[in-house]
Write a protein that holds these residues in place. Sequence first.
Motif, PDB file in Angstrom:
ATOM      1  N   ALA A 153       0.912  -1.165   0.003  1.00 40.06           N
ATOM      2  CA  ALA A 153       0.236  -0.145   0.023  1.00 40.06           C
ATOM      3  C   ALA A 153       0.967   1.293  -0.032  1.00 40.06           C
ATOM      4  CB  ALA A 153      -0.852   0.021   1.154  1.00 40.06           C
ATOM      5  N   LEU A 154       1.961   1.319   0.699  1.00 34.11           N
ATOM      6  CA  LEU A 154       2.989   2.344   0.864  1.00 34.11           C
ATOM      7  C   LEU A 154       3.310   2.648  -0.919  1.00 34.11           C
ATOM      8  CD1 LEU A 154       5.782   3.127   3.401  1.00 34.11           C
ATOM      9  CD2 LEU A 154       6.385   3.107   0.869  1.00 34.11           C
ATOM     10  N   PHE A 155       3.719   1.893  -1.503  1.00 37.07           N
ATOM     11  CA  PHE A 155       4.199   1.726  -2.843  1.00 37.07           C
ATOM     12  C   PHE A 155       3.073   2.201  -3.668  1.00 37.07           C
ATOM     13  CE2 PHE A 155       6.041  -0.790  -6.612  1.00 37.07           C
ATOM     14  CZ  PHE A 155       6.331   0.204  -7.188  1.00 37.07           C
ATOM     15  N   GLY A 156       1.835   1.778  -3.154  1.00 35.82           N
ATOM     16  CA  GLY A 156       0.736   2.204  -4.216  1.00 35.82           C
ATOM     17  C   GLY A 156       0.556   3.807  -4.079  1.00 35.82           C
ATOM     18  N   PHE A 157       0.482   4.098  -3.084  1.00 36.83           N
ATOM     19  CA  PHE A 157       0.305   5.799  -2.419  1.00 36.83           C
ATOM     20  C   PHE A 157       1.343   6.576  -2.798  1.00 36.83           C
ATOM     21  CE2 PHE A 157      -3.089   3.710  -0.162  1.00 36.83           C
ATOM     22  CZ  PHE A 157      -4.226   4.735  -0.391  1.00 36.83           C
ATOM     23  N   PHE A 158       2.805   5.864  -3.025  1.00 33.70           N
ATOM     24  CA  PHE A 158       3.894   6.699  -3.570  1.00 33.70           C
ATOM     25  C   PHE A 158       3.314   6.724  -4.891  1.00 33.70           C
ATOM     26  CE2 PHE A 158       7.344   6.291  -6.562  1.00 33.70           C
ATOM     27  CZ  PHE A 158       8.553   6.987  -5.892  1.00 33.70           C
ATOM     28  N   VAL A 159       2.902   5.914  -5.675  1.00 30.89           N
ATOM     29  CA  VAL A 159       2.615   6.085  -7.099  1.00 30.89           C
ATOM     30  C   VAL A 159       1.467   7.109  -7.353  1.00 30.89           C
ATOM     31  CG1 VAL A 159       1.362   4.808  -9.096  1.00 30.89           C
ATOM     32  CG2 VAL A 159       3.250   3.703  -7.874  1.00 30.89           C
ATOM     33  N   VAL A 160       0.459   6.880  -6.508  1.00 30.99           N
ATOM     34  CA  VAL A 160      -0.619   8.009  -6.286  1.00 30.99           C
ATOM     35  C   VAL A 160      -0.170   9.306  -6.259  1.00 30.99           C
ATOM     36  CG1 VAL A 160      -2.535   8.579  -4.823  1.00 30.99           C
ATOM     37  CG2 VAL A 160      -2.602   6.447  -5.408  1.00 30.99           C
ATOM     38  N   TYR A 161       0.736   9.792  -5.512  1.00 35.56           N
ATOM     39  CA  TYR A 161       1.133  11.066  -5.040  1.00 35.56           C
ATOM     40  C   TYR A 161       2.156  11.561  -6.330  1.00 35.56           C
ATOM     41  CZ  TYR A 161      -1.557  12.992  -1.428  1.00 35.56           C
ATOM     42  OH  TYR A 161      -2.675  13.296  -0.905  1.00 35.56           O
ATOM     43  N   ALA A 162       2.942  10.313  -7.004  1.00 36.81           N
ATOM     44  CA  ALA A 162       3.892  10.767  -8.062  1.00 36.81           C
ATOM     45  C   ALA A 162       3.162  11.203  -9.183  1.00 36.81           C
ATOM     46  CB  ALA A 162       4.663   9.689  -8.230  1.00 36.81           C
ATOM     47  N   SER A 164       1.231   2.745   5.480  1.00 37.70           N
ATOM     48  CA  SER A 164       0.547   2.571   4.179  1.00 37.70           C
ATOM     49  C   SER A 164       0.514   4.069   3.568  1.00 37.70           C
ATOM     50  CB  SER A 164      -0.674   1.876   4.147  1.00 37.70           C
ATOM     51  OG  SER A 164      -1.458   2.606   5.047  1.00 37.70           O
ATOM     52  N   TYR A 165      -0.189   4.952   4.350  1.00 34.86           N
ATOM     53  CA  TYR A 165      -0.394   6.276   3.832  1.00 34.86           C
ATOM     54  C   TYR A 165       0.940   7.176   3.837  1.00 34.86           C
ATOM     55  CZ  TYR A 165      -5.376   5.118   4.249  1.00 34.86           C
ATOM     56  OH  TYR A 165      -6.438   4.626   3.835  1.00 34.86           O
ATOM     57  N   ALA A 166       1.751   6.845   4.455  1.00 36.04           N
ATOM     58  CA  ALA A 166       3.195   7.620   4.410  1.00 36.04           C
ATOM     59  C   ALA A 166       3.854   7.547   2.938  1.00 36.04           C
ATOM     60  CB  ALA A 166       4.174   7.010   5.320  1.00 36.04           C
ATOM     61  N   GLY A 167       3.302   6.666   2.122  1.00 32.06           N
ATOM     62  CA  GLY A 167       3.693   6.395   0.658  1.00 32.06           C
ATOM     63  C   GLY A 167       3.322   7.795   0.020  1.00 32.06           C
ATOM     64  N   ALA A 168       2.176   8.325   0.627  1.00 40.07           N
ATOM     65  CA  ALA A 168       1.946   9.690  -0.128  1.00 40.07           C
ATOM     66  C   ALA A 168       3.077  10.823   0.032  1.00 40.07           C
ATOM     67  CB  ALA A 168       0.587  10.330   0.397  1.00 40.07           C
ATOM     68  N   HIS A 169       3.462  10.858   1.253  1.00 33.47           N
ATOM     69  CA  HIS A 169       4.684  11.965   1.317  1.00 33.47           C
ATOM     70  C   HIS A 169       5.870  11.382   0.411  1.00 33.47           C
ATOM     71  CE1 HIS A 169       2.430  14.483   3.987  1.00 33.47           C
ATOM     72  NE2 HIS A 169       2.292  13.562   5.006  1.00 33.47           N
ATOM     73  N   LEU A 170       6.086   9.761   0.673  1.00 30.32           N
ATOM     74  CA  LEU A 170       7.389   9.633   0.264  1.00 30.32           C
ATOM     75  C   LEU A 170       7.430   9.818  -1.441  1.00 30.32           C
ATOM     76  CD1 LEU A 170       9.838   7.926   0.678  1.00 30.32           C
ATOM     77  CD2 LEU A 170       8.758   6.009   0.179  1.00 30.32           C
ATOM     78  N   GLY A 171       6.031   9.633  -2.066  1.00 27.36           N
ATOM     79  CA  GLY A 171       6.008   9.850  -3.468  1.00 27.36           C
ATOM     80  C   GLY A 171       6.336  11.357  -3.733  1.00 27.36           C
ATOM     81  N   THR A 172       5.708  12.280  -2.801  1.00 28.65           N
ATOM     82  CA  THR A 172       6.314  13.818  -3.136  1.00 28.65           C
ATOM     83  C   THR A 172       7.746  14.020  -2.986  1.00 28.65           C
ATOM     84  OG1 THR A 172       4.134  14.213  -2.212  1.00 28.65           O
ATOM     85  CG2 THR A 172       5.554  15.944  -2.329  1.00 28.65           C
ATOM     86  N   VAL A 173       8.095  13.462  -2.047  1.00 31.11           N
ATOM     87  CA  VAL A 173       9.640  13.269  -1.696  1.00 31.11           C
ATOM     88  C   VAL A 173      10.595  13.157  -2.877  1.00 31.11           C
ATOM     89  CG1 VAL A 173      11.776  12.599  -0.303  1.00 31.11           C
ATOM     90  CG2 VAL A 173       9.484  13.240   0.928  1.00 31.11           C
ATOM     91  N   ILE A 174      10.147  11.843  -3.599  1.00 38.37           N
ATOM     92  CA  ILE A 174      10.854  11.487  -4.600  1.00 38.37           C
ATOM     93  C   ILE A 174      10.642  12.122  -6.007  1.00 38.37           C
ATOM     94  CG2 ILE A 174      11.450   9.315  -5.695  1.00 38.37           C
ATOM     95  CD1 ILE A 174      11.482   7.878  -3.101  1.00 38.37           C
ATOM     96  N   SER A 175       9.413  12.259  -6.344  1.00 40.79           N
ATOM     97  CA  SER A 175       8.872  12.591  -7.457  1.00 40.79           C
ATOM     98  C   SER A 175       9.195  13.959  -7.875  1.00 40.79           C
ATOM     99  CB  SER A 175       7.278  12.489  -7.782  1.00 40.79           C
ATOM    100  OG  SER A 175       6.577  13.300  -6.801  1.00 40.79           O
ATOM    101  N   LEU A 176       9.158  15.191  -6.860  1.00 47.39           N
ATOM    102  CA  LEU A 176       9.583  16.238  -7.192  1.00 47.39           C
ATOM    103  C   LEU A 176      10.780  16.419  -7.805  1.00 47.39           C
ATOM    104  CD1 LEU A 176       7.496  18.159  -4.249  1.00 47.39           C
ATOM    105  CD2 LEU A 176       7.077  18.488  -6.747  1.00 47.39           C
ATOM    106  N   PRO A 177      12.067  16.062  -7.052  1.00 44.15           N
ATOM    107  CA  PRO A 177      13.253  16.205  -7.639  1.00 44.15           C
ATOM    108  C   PRO A 177      13.529  15.351  -8.723  1.00 44.15           C
ATOM    109  CG  PRO A 177      13.496  14.966  -5.385  1.00 44.15           C
ATOM    110  CD  PRO A 177      11.991  15.581  -5.591  1.00 44.15           C
TER     111      PRO A 177
END
Length: 477
Positions: free
Chosen positions: A29-38, A184-197
């Motif tokens: 789910a963390l990976f999934g919400f990483f993708v969601v926010y990316a 699981s929902y921490a993936g949202a912030h992780l997606g922002t952290v990685i996808s921006l740069p």
Amino acid sequence: MASDSEPASEDRLKARVCCSARYNLALLALFGFFVVYALRVNLSVALVDMVDSNTTFPDNRTSKECPEHSTHMKVHNRTGKKYQWDAKTQGWILGSFFYGYIVTQIPGGYIASKIGGKLLLGLGILGTAVLTLFTPVAADLGAGALIALRALEGLGEGVTFPAMHAMWASWAPPLERTKLVSISYAGAHLGTVISLPLSGIICYYMNWTYVFYFFGVLGILWFILWMWFVSDTPETNKRISHSEKEYIASSLKNQLSSQKSVPWVPIFKSLPVWAIAVVLFSYTWTYYTLLTLLPTYMKTILRFDVQENGLLSALPYFGAWLCMILAGQAADHLRAKWKFSTICVRRIFTFIGMIGPAVFLVAAGFIGCDYSLAVAFLTISTTLGGFCPSGFFINHLDIAPSYAGILLGITNTFATIPGMIGPVVAKSLTPNNTVREWQTVFCIGAAINVFGAVFFSLFAKGEVQNWALNDHHGHRN
């Protein structure tokens, strides 16, 4: 079943954490919400390269109250197509996502309660990923086509949080609920952290089209893993151990309802549900202020563009991701080891996650021309917001686990409104782009945050509500 005040059961002692099915679900789910926010934020970076720099933006007036700090980066690659989109058109393109996102919140929660969250969540992200691949084509067709595409992506992502909440109702033991949901929902912030740069790097060395191709393909790969490894319930999972299945079943024994009909009237009459809706609205108002308006303030007033430095852009969300993980562990530790009541923990973490950002949001308006301090305040504010998921955001599962997806759909519908009206309000309050006008914007955001925290503290509950159970006897936490 063991409540918060009872010792851990034997089943709990046997249910290991390492390689367990419930923690594997949390990681996927963390990976999934990483993708969601990316998929959600990549356009904000790519749009800079998509727009012709010679286009005139009459609304972007820069204040002369502070000296300019920006350093203009040399452009490495210019092979991507350019479009003549003014500031108003760009605003519609960036905001169109929310017009689709708000539509599927409640339907997503209802459908997940009927068919399960696995397929709904999977298809929601897959659909968004596939549509993302067509972003360059839509841009070629014009701004209208791109706006329509982004609205459709919002429709797909609108079901994700309600569907995941519905799954955790069947998977998360009460005393592990906060840490599992937080992971699981921490993936949202992780997606922002990685996808921006990363989006900036892709634009710099390749061109903007590859941003959408990369994250679109990543979403499709996630969908394959999700459908292969995940099950809607522990009972239908082929990889779960017998002891873990028994532990989850026994811990949720007195919390789930077998009612086939949704108690809509009691839900909408429930003050604890409205407490979550109010605080979530307040939280997202400040969140979008920090995400969108504070960088604008820094650029137009302080004359420093944080988007020129990918690390500074991602730093606040890295802090929030780390805080979210640690807060989830701390919240469940307080409940399981220190015997804190559920509602006490929810109030404490909500207060920290709401009042803290409010304080630093006000401070951001009174820092003069110190852009370094502005970055520091932005980072601290967003980091402290990482306490909120362990506070009010998980409270749906506390008061009505059987209907958690539906409750999140209802409350998140209200939470989407600030994303649409917040920037409009800020623009109307800053016609002359002065420091004093922006101070008003920040103070209003902080006041809304404080109101939300107080309202939640007064009216929230920590136990399963009577209307959420067949026998109408709430389980006290």
